[in-house]
Scaffold this motif. Structure first.
Motif, PDB file in Angstrom:
ATOM      1  N   ARG A  46       0.737  -1.176  -0.177  1.00 46.72           N
ATOM      2  CA  ARG A  46       0.010  -0.062  -0.019  1.00 46.72           C
ATOM      3  C   ARG A  46       0.847   1.188   0.111  1.00 46.72           C
ATOM      4  O   ARG A  46       1.929   1.140   0.538  1.00 46.72           O
TER       5      ARG A  46
ATOM      6  N   SER B 118       2.149   4.653   0.976  1.00 48.34           N
ATOM      7  CA  SER B 118       2.196   5.674   2.257  1.00 48.34           C
ATOM      8  C   SER B 118       1.324   6.839   1.615  1.00 48.34           C
ATOM      9  O   SER B 118       1.142   7.260   0.669  1.00 48.34           O
ATOM     10  N   ASP B 119       0.901   7.469   2.805  1.00 46.88           N
ATOM     11  CA  ASP B 119       0.318   8.877   2.581  1.00 46.88           C
ATOM     12  C   ASP B 119       1.077   9.801   1.726  1.00 46.88           C
ATOM     13  O   ASP B 119       2.340  10.055   2.337  1.00 46.88           O
ATOM     14  N   GLY B 120       0.531  10.545   0.678  1.00 44.69           N
ATOM     15  CA  GLY B 120       1.509  11.422  -0.133  1.00 44.69           C
ATOM     16  C   GLY B 120       2.230  10.789  -0.885  1.00 44.69           C
ATOM     17  O   GLY B 120       2.909  11.575  -1.748  1.00 44.69           O
TER      18      GLY B 120
ATOM     19  N   THR C 182       3.162   9.042  -4.474  1.00 42.83           N
ATOM     20  CA  THR C 182       2.613   8.638  -5.843  1.00 42.83           C
ATOM     21  C   THR C 182       2.936   7.208  -6.293  1.00 42.83           C
ATOM     22  O   THR C 182       4.120   6.693  -5.972  1.00 42.83           O
TER      23      THR C 182
END
Length: 214
Positions: free
Chosen positions: A150, A152-154, A156
Motif C-alpha cells: 500500500r 504511504s500517505d502522500g 504517488t
C-alpha cells in the motif's frame, strides 16, 4: 509490503472428521498481509509474527466459502486440528502420506480474496506449513514470490516506481550472481490483474425465447 505465493494455486488435500478428504486451493503469505490490507478475520485471530518463526506450529486461516461449504459455518472449527498435504499445482500429484497437522485459527470475511478468488485457505510463509516452497530469503527462489503493498500517505505511484527501481539497481550491484537484470516493476492493482488495454464487452438480448444470450 507483503509477500504472496502466486503460482496458480496450491493443490491442498484437507483431511478431518467433518467429511471426506477433499482438495482445495491454498496459498502462503507473510503474516502481516491481512493487516496491511486493513482486513481482519470475522472469527478467530489473524496470523501473528510467531506463526512465521522457524519451527512454529502449523496454522491456517479459512476463506468464508470453505468455512461455509465444509464446516457449515460452525464456530467450533477454530482451534481444531486438521491434516493437510500440499504441492504447487505445477509439480503434479499431492503426497498424501506426508500430511501435516495444522490448526485452524481464523475465518476471513465473505468476498475476501487474496491474491485471487480461487484461494480457499491461507498459510504463513514457513516450511512447517506443509508446502514445499523454498525459503523466502533465498535469492534464487524469487520466481515463487510476488510482493503487494500500500502506498504511504502522500506517495504517488510514480514515486514508488522510482524508489523501487533504485532499490533494484542497488541490489543488482550488490548481488550480481542472482540479481543481474532484475529490476522491480511496480503496477497498480488494475494494471496487474486486468492490464492497461482491457476492453469491456456488453451483450444485448436478442429477444428470442429459446436463446440463452443476454
Amino acid at each position: 509490503m507483503i509477500a504472496v505465493v502466486l503460482n496458480g494455486g496450491n493443490r491442498t488435500r484437507l483431511t478431518d472428521e467433518r467429511g471426506f478428504p477433499a482438495t482445495y486451493d491454498a496459498t502462503q503469505l507473510s503474516v502481516n498481509a491481512f493487516r496491511v490490507l486493513g482486513q481482519r478475520p470475522i472469527l478467530g485471530r489473524d496470523f501473528a509474527s510467531s506463526d512465521e518463526a522457524p519451527g512454529a506450529d502449523p496454522v491456517m486461516i479459512l476463506s468464508y466459502g470453505l468455512w461455509e461449504r465444509r464446516y457449515g459455518k460452525d464456530p467450533a472449527i477454530i482451534g481444531q486440528t486438521v491434516r493437510i498435504s500440499s504441492t504447487p499445482a505445477s509439480l503434479g500429484a499431492i503426497n498424501v502420506i506426508n500430511s501435516t497437522p495444522t490448526t485452524v485459527i481464523g475465518v476471513m470475511p465473505p468476498g475476501f480474496d487474496l491474491p485471487h478468488h480461487r484461494v480457499d485457505l491461507w498459510l504463513p510463509l514457513v516450511s512447517t506449513a506443509g508446502l514445499p516452497f523454498p525459503d523466502l530469503h533465498d535469492r534464487q527462489s524469487r520466481g515463487f514470490w510476488f510482493a503487494f503493498g500500500r502506498l504511504s500517505d502522500g506517495v504517488t505511484l510514480q514515486g514508488a516506481r522510482a524508489e523501487m527501481e533504485g532499490i533494484g539497481h542497488r541490489l543488482e550491484r550488490a548481488y550480481p550472481l542472482t540479481n543481474r537484470g532484475v529490476v522491480p516493476i511496480v503496477k497498480n492493482f488494475h494494471e496487474f490483474w486486468i492490464g492497461p488495454t482491457a476492453v469491456a464487452l456488453y451483450a444485448r438480448p436478442c429477444g428470442r425465447p429459446s436463446c440463452l444470450c443476454s
